[in-house]
Design a protein around this motif. Structure first.
Motif, PDB file in Angstrom:
ATOM      1  N   THR A   1      23.009  11.757 -10.310  1.00  0.00           N
ATOM      2  CA  THR A   1      23.166  13.214 -10.194  1.00  0.00           C
ATOM      3  C   THR A   1      21.814  13.888  -9.993  1.00  0.00           C
ATOM      4  OG1 THR A   1      25.003  13.006 -11.757  1.00  0.00           O
ATOM      5  CG2 THR A   1      24.245  15.232 -11.261  1.00  0.00           C
ATOM      6  N   ILE A   2      20.812  13.422 -10.739  1.00  0.00           N
ATOM      7  CA  ILE A   2      19.449  13.954 -10.586  1.00  0.00           C
ATOM      8  C   ILE A   2      18.960  13.740  -9.162  1.00  0.00           C
ATOM      9  CG2 ILE A   2      17.038  13.641 -11.309  1.00  0.00           C
ATOM     10  CD1 ILE A   2      18.218  12.851 -14.098  1.00  0.00           C
ATOM     11  N   LEU A   3      19.244  12.572  -8.600  1.00  0.00           N
ATOM     12  CA  LEU A   3      18.823  12.279  -7.228  1.00  0.00           C
ATOM     13  C   LEU A   3      19.509  13.195  -6.225  1.00  0.00           C
ATOM     14  CD1 LEU A   3      17.251  10.514  -5.245  1.00  0.00           C
ATOM     15  CD2 LEU A   3      19.176   8.911  -5.247  1.00  0.00           C
ATOM     16  N   ALA A   4      20.795  13.478  -6.443  1.00  0.00           N
ATOM     17  CA  ALA A   4      21.528  14.361  -5.518  1.00  0.00           C
ATOM     18  C   ALA A   4      20.855  15.730  -5.429  1.00  0.00           C
ATOM     19  CB  ALA A   4      22.977  14.505  -5.976  1.00  0.00           C
ATOM     20  N   TYR A   5      20.565  16.324  -6.589  1.00  0.00           N
ATOM     21  CA  TYR A   5      19.929  17.646  -6.597  1.00  0.00           C
ATOM     22  C   TYR A   5      18.456  17.566  -6.215  1.00  0.00           C
ATOM     23  CZ  TYR A   5      23.986  19.971  -8.597  1.00  0.00           C
ATOM     24  OH  TYR A   5      25.230  20.508  -8.780  1.00  0.00           O
ATOM     25  N   GLY A   6      17.762  16.570  -6.768  1.00  0.00           N
ATOM     26  CA  GLY A   6      16.332  16.467  -6.509  1.00  0.00           C
ATOM     27  C   GLY A   6      16.015  16.247  -5.049  1.00  0.00           C
ATOM     28  N   SER A   7      16.761  15.368  -4.376  1.00  0.00           N
ATOM     29  CA  SER A   7      16.489  15.079  -2.970  1.00  0.00           C
ATOM     30  C   SER A   7      16.691  16.313  -2.101  1.00  0.00           C
ATOM     31  CB  SER A   7      17.372  13.926  -2.482  1.00  0.00           C
ATOM     32  OG  SER A   7      18.748  14.245  -2.633  1.00  0.00           O
ATOM     33  N   PHE A   8      17.712  17.112  -2.405  1.00  0.00           N
ATOM     34  CA  PHE A   8      17.984  18.311  -1.605  1.00  0.00           C
ATOM     35  C   PHE A   8      16.935  19.387  -1.856  1.00  0.00           C
ATOM     36  CE2 PHE A   8      19.868  22.113  -0.042  1.00  0.00           C
ATOM     37  CZ  PHE A   8      20.805  21.740   0.914  1.00  0.00           C
ATOM     38  N   ILE A   9      16.720  19.709  -3.119  1.00  0.00           N
ATOM     39  CA  ILE A   9      15.862  20.858  -3.455  1.00  0.00           C
ATOM     40  C   ILE A   9      14.394  20.557  -3.166  1.00  0.00           C
ATOM     41  CG2 ILE A   9      15.095  22.350  -5.341  1.00  0.00           C
ATOM     42  CD1 ILE A   9      17.914  22.032  -6.545  1.00  0.00           C
TER      43      ILE A   9
ATOM     44  N   VAL B   1      23.389  24.501  -5.497  1.00  0.00           N
ATOM     45  CA  VAL B   1      24.292  24.129  -6.586  1.00  0.00           C
ATOM     46  C   VAL B   1      25.448  23.275  -6.073  1.00  0.00           C
ATOM     47  CG1 VAL B   1      25.816  24.977  -8.422  1.00  0.00           C
ATOM     48  CG2 VAL B   1      23.693  26.197  -7.910  1.00  0.00           C
ATOM     49  N   LEU B   2      26.132  23.735  -5.030  1.00  0.00           N
ATOM     50  CA  LEU B   2      27.358  23.078  -4.582  1.00  0.00           C
ATOM     51  C   LEU B   2      27.128  22.025  -3.503  1.00  0.00           C
ATOM     52  CD1 LEU B   2      29.593  26.284  -4.439  1.00  0.00           C
ATOM     53  CD2 LEU B   2      29.584  24.527  -6.217  1.00  0.00           C
ATOM     54  N   LEU B   3      26.313  22.349  -2.503  1.00  0.00           N
ATOM     55  CA  LEU B   3      26.166  21.450  -1.357  1.00  0.00           C
ATOM     56  C   LEU B   3      25.522  20.104  -1.702  1.00  0.00           C
ATOM     57  CD1 LEU B   3      26.969  21.508   1.589  1.00  0.00           C
ATOM     58  CD2 LEU B   3      24.693  22.382   2.161  1.00  0.00           C
ATOM     59  N   PRO B   4      24.482  20.046  -2.553  1.00  0.00           N
ATOM     60  CA  PRO B   4      23.865  18.736  -2.829  1.00  0.00           C
ATOM     61  C   PRO B   4      24.844  17.681  -3.330  1.00  0.00           C
ATOM     62  CG  PRO B   4      22.440  20.487  -3.617  1.00  0.00           C
ATOM     63  CD  PRO B   4      23.726  21.137  -3.190  1.00  0.00           C
ATOM     64  N   VAL B   5      25.720  18.047  -4.267  1.00  0.00           N
ATOM     65  CA  VAL B   5      26.647  17.035  -4.799  1.00  0.00           C
ATOM     66  C   VAL B   5      27.708  16.674  -3.775  1.00  0.00           C
ATOM     67  CG1 VAL B   5      26.259  17.583  -7.219  1.00  0.00           C
ATOM     68  CG2 VAL B   5      28.011  18.835  -5.966  1.00  0.00           C
TER      69      VAL B   5
END
Length: 430
Positions: free
Chosen positions: A235-243, A71-75
């Protein structure tokens, strides 16, 4: 009216953000670092919650592994990657990679060996603690160094080092934990497997992030006439790339998000209209502010565990003090032994003594060690001592190192604010 289970969490989130924004105003007026001030406020609030029914909701707040990682680290990572000047990063790559890979491994070995000798920790437990605490934390470092006005090169070094060695620490911790859980001990074959696993996880993350970043470039081009669509896609890329990298492929989510962010950063002039470029930076500054605020408040809640049980704290105090000194010693040796060695054997820009001093003292620890700490199995021997050591080192790095790094930069005359004031005085005098 039908009750909903979401009402309390949403109200608590709004209350935490109100507390953070109010604290930001107060801390700015008293010229105290915002992020560190939030940790102190979080500790006070968590302590008061034990005696107040009105603060009962805070007992439900938990800085968990998944909250930090997904939740926090990707952004926070993606927002930092968008601000990296890529040519400058490559100029500093020798120093960054020296600290980020061999530096983390050397630090883990020093900490593990010394704590095994000086404390009750087994070698396995000491190495596990060494792995989780060895990396400087990007959330703490980036936030603080921007606040105190670090010079551009130093900010670049600390930003990129903290991002890369954070990824290294997560990977190394996973490898050490798997060895400990297997019970087979450290062997030559296990070392080779560990090196192979590290290469796979580290560079696999870069590959996943790079592919996703390039794919998103195509989507961003298609949405060129829709500013909010483009911002939402970032924003989608930030979360998607991490998860996707971490949860689905088992690669480094941090490296994946860094790679995705750098791909977007390198193509931002072609992909985004002037209107979007003017919007996207304030948007990500806002998202990072929100995430930082929650991170440091919740970190304060977690740190309050140290003072909730005075008897336990008193019993463990000698070991906590040893852990703090050993972690500082390991960081000192990494900076003052590895960097000169890399200057001899590798070509690149040298790091002068003043910058080395700031890199050493400014190596703060933050939420990532907490995420790794809470993933240690509950049946592991000395788990509570590892938790207490982790919290003690983080608290020391934030409250002592974090509040004095600006003083050190002023003493060494490497602070931007110092040079601005000096230039103004010369101008007035001339």
């Amino acid at each position: 009216m039908q009750e909903t289970s979401l009402a309390d969490p949403v109200l608590m989130l709004a209350g935490l953000l109100l507390l953070a924004t109010s604290s930001a105003i107060l801390l700015k007026r008293i010229r105290f670092p915002y992020t560190i001030g939030l940790v102190i406020i979080g500790m006070i609030l968590a302590s008061l919650a034990q005696y107040s029914n009105q603060l009962e909701l805070l007992h439900r707040v938990e800085l968990s592994h998944d909250l930090i990682m997904y939740v926090l680290l990707p952004v926070l990572i993606f927002g930092a990657a968008l601000h990296i000047k890529i040519p400058h990063m490559f100029r500093e790559m020798k120093t960054v990679m020296t600290l980020a890979v061999p530096g983390v491994v050397l630090s883990m070995l020093i900490i593990g060996y010394l704590l095994n000798v000086l404390t009750p920790l087994t070698l396995a437990g000491a190495m596990l603690f060494g792995a989780l605490i060895s990396a400087t934390d990007p959330v703490a470092v980036i936030a603080l160094f921007k606040e105190v006005g670090a010079p551009d090169r130093m900010l670049m070094l600390m930003d990129v080092e903290s991002l890369f060695n954070d990824a290294t620490a997560i990977v190394v911790f996973g490898i050490v934990l798997s060895v400990v859980q297997s019970g087979s001990g450290f062997t030559g074959w296990m070392l080779l497997e560990g090196i192979g696993s590290f290469i796979e996880v580290f560079f696999g993350g870069i590959l996943v992030g790079g592919v996703l970043g390039l794919s998103m470039c195509w989507l961003l081009k298609l949405g060129r006439g829709s500013p909010f669509v483009q911002i939402a896609n970032s924003t989608i890329l930030a979360y998607g790339s991490f998860i996707i990298a971490d949860h689905i492929f088992g690669f480094s989510g941090v490296m994946s998000t860094i790679a995705a962010g750098l791909v977007i950063r390198s193509s931002i002039g072609e992909l985004l209209s002037n209107q979007v470029r003017q919007l996207i930076e304030p948007y990500w500054d806002f998202i990072v502010f929100i995430a930082n605020s929650l991170v440091f408040l919740l970190l304060g809640f977690k740190e309050s565990l140290l003072i909730k049980s005075p008897e336990r704290l008193l019993d463990a105090f000698p070991w906590l003090l040893i852990a703090i000194v050993v972690v500082l010693l390991a960081r000192f040796l990494v900076v003052y032994l590895l960097l000169p060695a890399s200057d001899v054997f590798l070509r690149g820009r040298e790091v002068d003594m003043k910058v080395k001093a700031i890199i050493f003292w400014g190596g703060l620890r933050g939420v990532v060690p907490v995420a790794l700490m809470v993933s240690i199995p509950s049946d592991m021997e000395y788990q509570n001592l590892i938790i207490d050591m982790t919290l003690a080192v983080i608290l020391f790095s934030l409250l002592v190192q974090g509040t004095t790094v600006n003083w050190l930069m002023c003493r060494l005359r490497v602070n931007q604010k110092y040079h601005i004031v000096r230039a103004a005085m010369k101008k007035l005098g001339g």
